[in-house]
Design a protein around this motif. Sequence first.
Motif, short mmCIF file in Angstrom:
data_model
loop_
_atom_site.label_atom_id
_atom_site.label_comp_id
_atom_site.label_asym_id
_atom_site.label_seq_id
_atom_site.Cartn_x
_atom_site.Cartn_y
_atom_site.Cartn_z
N PHE A 55 44.13 44.79 41.29
CA PHE A 55 43.62 43.44 41.06
C PHE A 55 42.28 43.22 41.77
CE2 PHE A 55 48.17 41.78 40.31
CZ PHE A 55 48.02 41.89 38.94
N MET A 56 42.18 43.67 43.01
CA MET A 56 40.96 43.43 43.79
C MET A 56 39.78 44.25 43.25
SD MET A 56 41.47 41.13 46.16
CE MET A 56 40.23 41.40 47.44
N LEU A 57 40.06 45.40 42.66
CA LEU A 57 38.99 46.20 42.06
C LEU A 57 38.60 45.69 40.68
CD1 LEU A 57 40.15 49.79 43.06
CD2 LEU A 57 38.02 48.69 43.78
N GLY A 105 37.41 35.35 47.03
CA GLY A 105 37.89 34.10 47.60
C GLY A 105 38.43 34.34 49.00
N PRO A 106 39.63 33.85 49.31
CA PRO A 106 40.20 34.04 50.65
C PRO A 106 40.85 35.41 50.85
CG PRO A 106 41.72 32.78 49.31
CD PRO A 106 40.49 33.00 48.45
N PHE A 107 40.86 36.23 49.81
CA PHE A 107 41.57 37.51 49.86
C PHE A 107 40.62 38.66 50.17
CE2 PHE A 107 43.56 34.84 46.50
CZ PHE A 107 44.69 34.47 47.22
N GLN A 108 41.08 39.57 51.04
CA GLN A 108 40.31 40.77 51.37
C GLN A 108 41.23 41.98 51.34
OE1 GLN A 108 40.26 38.47 54.45
NE2 GLN A 108 39.08 37.10 53.14
N LEU A 109 40.67 43.11 50.89
CA LEU A 109 41.42 44.36 50.85
C LEU A 109 40.60 45.44 51.52
CD1 LEU A 109 44.08 45.61 49.44
CD2 LEU A 109 42.44 46.62 47.86
N ALA A 128 51.67 27.80 48.95
CA ALA A 128 51.62 26.37 48.63
C ALA A 128 51.49 26.12 47.13
CB ALA A 128 50.46 25.71 49.37
N GLY A 129 51.24 27.17 46.35
CA GLY A 129 51.11 27.01 44.91
C GLY A 129 49.86 26.29 44.47
N GLU A 130 48.78 26.38 45.26
CA GLU A 130 47.56 25.65 44.93
C GLU A 130 46.52 26.52 44.21
OE1 GLU A 130 46.26 24.30 48.71
OE2 GLU A 130 47.77 22.71 48.88
N LEU A 131 46.39 27.79 44.61
CA LEU A 131 45.34 28.64 44.05
C LEU A 131 45.75 29.30 42.74
CD1 LEU A 131 44.12 30.44 47.30
CD2 LEU A 131 43.01 28.55 46.10
N LYS A 132 47.02 29.67 42.63
CA LYS A 132 47.52 30.39 41.45
C LYS A 132 46.59 31.55 41.07
CE LYS A 132 50.07 26.49 39.47
NZ LYS A 132 50.08 25.72 40.71
N PRO A 133 46.42 32.52 41.98
CA PRO A 133 45.44 33.59 41.75
C PRO A 133 45.83 34.58 40.66
CG PRO A 133 46.69 34.02 43.74
CD PRO A 133 47.10 32.65 43.28
N ILE A 134 47.14 34.76 40.43
CA ILE A 134 47.59 35.73 39.41
C ILE A 134 48.05 34.95 38.18
CG2 ILE A 134 49.16 37.61 38.86
CD1 ILE A 134 49.37 38.22 41.82
N MET A 146 37.19 34.56 42.10
CA MET A 146 37.00 33.36 42.92
C MET A 146 35.69 33.43 43.69
SD MET A 146 40.84 32.93 44.47
CE MET A 146 42.27 32.99 43.39
N ALA A 147 35.19 32.28 44.05
CA ALA A 147 33.97 32.21 44.85
C ALA A 147 34.31 32.57 46.29
CB ALA A 147 33.37 30.81 44.80
N ASP A 148 33.45 33.40 46.91
CA ASP A 148 33.67 33.78 48.31
C ASP A 148 33.27 32.64 49.24
OD1 ASP A 148 34.60 36.28 47.62
OD2 ASP A 148 32.60 37.17 47.63
#
Length: 226
Positions: free
Chosen positions: A161-163, A130-134, A205-211, A224-226
Amino acid sequence: MQILIVEDDQELQGQLARQLSNSGFQVQVANDGAQGLYFAKEFPIDLAIIDLGLPRMDGMSLIERLREEELSFPILILTARSNWKTKVQGLDAGADDYLTKPFEPEELQARINALLRRSTGVNRKRLSNGPFQLDITANAFFINDDEVELTSFEYRLMEHFMLNPGKVATKPLLLERLYDDPVDENTSNVLEVIIARLRKKLDPAGELKPIETLRGRGYRFKQMAD
């Protein structure tokens, strides 16, 4: 990620441990082959660096034992022997790569990065979800290409988490990623605090709630979709 160093030369062992710790790795050190085998079986090791000339159990025997125990993490041999037959024997025993002493720290780091990318199936420097990159080589985290500052503990969790997006991560597993030593019952509260801080940084903003919190099971980082 956790790296095991099996080296009886105390000066070199210390240099390796400092270099890898400064690069963001958790480090376990063993002074001989028998201790190295014990640590490899007791800790969640991601890669081992093994010297061939070890007391109690030589490096070649240690590598063979690790593979007999079906421990599949990458193994990097350190050797002062330039004989090609020795290197071939090490690779045949189950090692993945070798480095001849003396060597430059940059070469060691490059070989470790390559072995870890190969073992995790990561063939690129930056992981995306998604919007996250490592960036696994620079130890940097980004949201929509903007770098976000993380503490050492926060980075270790995000790396896991990313792996492993979409996979359940139990609390004991995440605690192993945070600490080198056994933890007591109060440490789980520290994990909850770090997770709470990450949620604020990742999703203010509390919208994605990724964890996600999975009651009685642990946590899951959404795929998530890239």
